[in-house]
Write a protein that holds these residues in place. Structure first.
Motif: not given
Length: 219
Positions: A174-191
């Motif tokens: 689902p979109p919400a779960r996919c967004a949560e995973l991508l947000a975790r990467y963003r929050d650890v500094g992935l560009e």
């Protein structure tokens, strides 16, 4: 020349022994060959460079035409799953790090990035200016639990690993779960992340744009 200087080169040795068997090259030569190939390419791209002479490659007497539009050639991003040896290679040879999405997690990526920073500092390079990205980020947005399981199972079969190893590590579902995973990467500094829709590419990318990215911006 064709890209007007916009090309980046992503390089890695591959991880399938059969690929090497086809061309008669021992699989255990993949890393030293990669090391030499990067140095050989840089020698061919740079008019002022001395020829590279190694165990596997020799650029003596070889001229590459046309020359790259970028002075010294395009930036080279080295692929590594995040091992200590692999990140030392990235720091030594690369202009960027390509991590493998299906072989990592946000936490593992962050740990690898810290290790890479240490290796870059030891080599006298600026860790803050060194880019990284996540490749092989297979994607499939679906609200159907049965379809999600089928996609993960087929991907696991292709990769020859248990399906449970992939659950939650890729934006499949689902979109919400996919967004949560991508947000975790963003929050650890992935560009940067290179998304790879598993099928129906246009529809999948439209769903990312209209259903995932708005959630990611709010997360």
């Amino acid at each position: 020349m064709l890209s007007g200087g916009r090309l980046d080169a992503g390089l890695g040795p591959g991880s399938t022994e059969a690929d090497y068997s086809v061309v008669g090259i021992p699989f255990d030569e993949r890393w030293p060959r990669l090391d030499e190939s990067v140095r050989a390419m840089r020698a061919l791209w740079d008019d002022a460079a001395e020829p590279f002479v190694g165990r596997y490659y020799d650029t003596g007497g070889v001229t590459l035409e046309p020359r790259p539009a970028q002075p010294g050639g395009p930036p080279i991003w080295i692929g590594s799953w995040g091992s200590a040896a692999g990140l030392r290679r990235v720091a030594r040879l690369g202009d960027g790090w390509l991590a493998s999405a299906y072989n990592t997690t946000p936490e593992a990526y962050a740990a690898g990035r810290r290790l890479l920073g240490d290796e870059l500092a030891a080599a006298g390079r600026d860790a803050d200016a060194f880019p990284s990205a996540l490749a092989m980020m297979w994607l499939f947005i679906t609200d159907d639990a049965a379809e999600e399981r089928d996609v993960v199972t087929r991907l696991a079969t292709m990769l020859r690993r248990p399906a449970e190893d992939l659950e939650g590590t890729l934006p499949i579902g689902p979109p919400a779960r996919c967004a949560e995973l991508l947000a975790r990467y963003r929050d650890v500094g992935l560009e940067r992340i290179f998304l790879w829709p598993l099928s129906d590419e246009v529809t999948q990318l439209e769903r990312v744009a209209h259903e995932v990215l708005p959630l990611l911006r709010r997360a």
